[in-house]
Design an enzyme around this catalytic site. Structure first.
Site, PDB file in Angstrom:
ATOM      1  N   GLN A 174      -3.798  -1.356  10.191  1.00 47.25           N
ATOM      2  CA  GLN A 174      -3.800  -2.679   9.585  1.00 47.25           C
ATOM      3  C   GLN A 174      -4.301  -3.716  10.590  1.00 47.25           C
ATOM      4  O   GLN A 174      -3.817  -3.794  11.712  1.00 47.25           O
ATOM      5  CB  GLN A 174      -2.370  -3.044   9.111  1.00 47.25           C
ATOM      6  CG  GLN A 174      -2.285  -4.341   8.343  1.00 47.25           C
ATOM      7  CD  GLN A 174      -3.041  -4.316   7.014  1.00 47.25           C
ATOM      8  OE1 GLN A 174      -2.967  -3.357   6.255  1.00 47.25           O
ATOM      9  NE2 GLN A 174      -3.797  -5.390   6.746  1.00 47.25           N
ATOM     10  N   LYS A 180       0.837  -1.207   0.000  1.00 47.96           N
ATOM     11  CA  LYS A 180       0.000   0.000   0.000  1.00 47.96           C
ATOM     12  C   LYS A 180       0.869   1.253   0.000  1.00 47.96           C
ATOM     13  O   LYS A 180       0.666   2.161  -0.821  1.00 47.96           O
ATOM     14  CB  LYS A 180      -0.925  -0.006   1.231  1.00 47.96           C
ATOM     15  CG  LYS A 180      -2.049  -1.031   1.141  1.00 47.96           C
ATOM     16  CD  LYS A 180      -2.782  -1.203   2.463  1.00 47.96           C
ATOM     17  CE  LYS A 180      -3.817  -2.322   2.357  1.00 47.96           C
ATOM     18  NZ  LYS A 180      -4.424  -2.668   3.647  1.00 47.96           N
ATOM     19  N   ASP A 216     -10.601   3.491   5.024  1.00 45.77           N
ATOM     20  CA  ASP A 216     -10.993   2.078   4.912  1.00 45.77           C
ATOM     21  C   ASP A 216     -12.518   1.927   4.943  1.00 45.77           C
ATOM     22  O   ASP A 216     -13.046   0.860   4.635  1.00 45.77           O
ATOM     23  CB  ASP A 216     -10.383   1.262   6.066  1.00 45.77           C
ATOM     24  CG  ASP A 216      -9.131   0.504   5.637  1.00 45.77           C
ATOM     25  OD1 ASP A 216      -8.990   0.244   4.422  1.00 45.77           O
ATOM     26  OD2 ASP A 216      -8.305   0.166   6.509  1.00 45.77           O
TER      27      ASP A 216
END
Ligand code: NAD
Length: 289
Positions: free
Chosen positions: A97, A53, A120
């Site tokens: 994460q 990412k 997200d």
């Protein structure tokens, strides 16, 4: 029947092509979209995901800061970092994460991210906006699936979409997106582990979205001729003495029966990262306007 491969790499290239002008415009206003990625502990898979990412952000000339915390970090320290990032004007997106170590309450941490930096799309405010048909930040994987379908001209209007899996990250949001009048306008069936006679539903699907996390589960016996298959699964298996990644669809079994299919790898996966970039650019734009 020829089964068309719906390449996520091709679709993501098209998306990035469209982002260049938006990024240039932001930069001309003195804004460089910035992501803060928070990684707790040393999970090898998480390391790879986060590295991929952040590399993508750097390759596009965007800002990406990686915050590494020890696996023993106190929850309060992690929450303090998120508060600082919420108040940092150079950061437009915050990504924590998952999974987090067991002693940390993941829901509390995700809910601490400002909903305006929740790239997200996991915050209840963004989930709520999606469910009332006013999406702001949509989780990256379902958003990426919608982009692939549009990119390859798979029209959902009036079609029957069957989703297998009801997670908050994939199954539930894609079921909402594809049903929205302005986006998919499909008739949607959401199947899950409590569904009796899964094949009864899956065989009706014009578009079948497999997001159950079970290696090569969906074979030819689950689909009707000409179905479009979106394979979300990422499963590591041992095959012929080698470790490899397979999806939730048995691709060999359905080839020749399905009209189209996203491969694994290089299907939905690349779109997930692409949409993280898109959401971060969107966040910077929303802040500017
Ligand atoms: P999850 O475990 O949170 O949810 C799985 C869902 O599938 C559950 O709702 C469960 O009810 C349902 N399910 C499980 N077995 C079933 C069965 N036999 N019949 C019907 N329903 C069943 O998983 P998730 O986070 O939604 O991820 C699903 C898969 O997608 C995993 O393989 C994951 O690695 C992958 N994934 C890929 C990406 C990507 O970028 N391509 C992103 C997220 C997840």
């Amino acid at each position: 029947m020829d089964t068309k491969i719906l390449s996520g790499l091709d679709a993501s290239k098209a998306l990035f092509g469209g982002l260049v002008a938006r990024i240039d415009h932001l930069k001309s206003k003195g804004v460089t979209p910035g992501l803060a990625a928070v990684l707790v502990g040393e999970n090898p898979a998480s390391e790879i995901y986060v590295r991929n990412k952040t590399k993508k952000f750097e390759s596009l000339g965007l800002k990406s800061d990686l915050f590494r915390l020890s696996k023993d970090v106190e929850e309060t320290e992690l929450l303090k970092l998120i508060e600082d990032l919420n108040n940092n004007n150079e950061i437009h997106g915050i990504l924590v994460q998952l999974p987090l170590p067991k002693h940390i309450d993941s829901e509390k941490v995700l809910n601490a991210i400002s909903p305006t930096k929740d790239v997200d799309g996991f915050h209840p405010e963004n989930a709520g906006l999606l469910s009332i048909g006013k999406p702001r930040f949509v989780p990256c994987t379902p958003k990426g699936i919608m982009f692939i379908l549009k990119h390859f001209n798979v029209d959902l209007n009036g079609k029957h979409v069957v989703v297998i899996g009801r997670s908050n990250i994939v199954g539930r949001p894609i079921s909402i997106l594809s049903s929205l009048k302005t986006l998919g306008n499909a008739t949607v069936t959401l199947c899950h582990s409590g569904t009796k006679d899964l094949k009864y539903f899956s065989k009706q699907a014009d578009v079948l979205i497999a997001a159950l996390g079970s290696p090569e589960f969906v074979d030819a016996s689950y689909i009707k001729d000409g179905a479009c298959l979106i394979d979300v699964g990422i499963n590591r298996i041992e095959k012929d003495g080698k470790s490899r990644i397979v999806g939730d669809v048995n691709q060999e079994s359905v080839t020749g029966i399905a009209s189209s299919l996203t491969p694994v790898p290089k299907g939905v996966g690349p779109m997930t990262i692409a949409m993280l970039v898109e959401n971060t650019v969107l966040s910077a734009e929303l802040l500017l306007n």
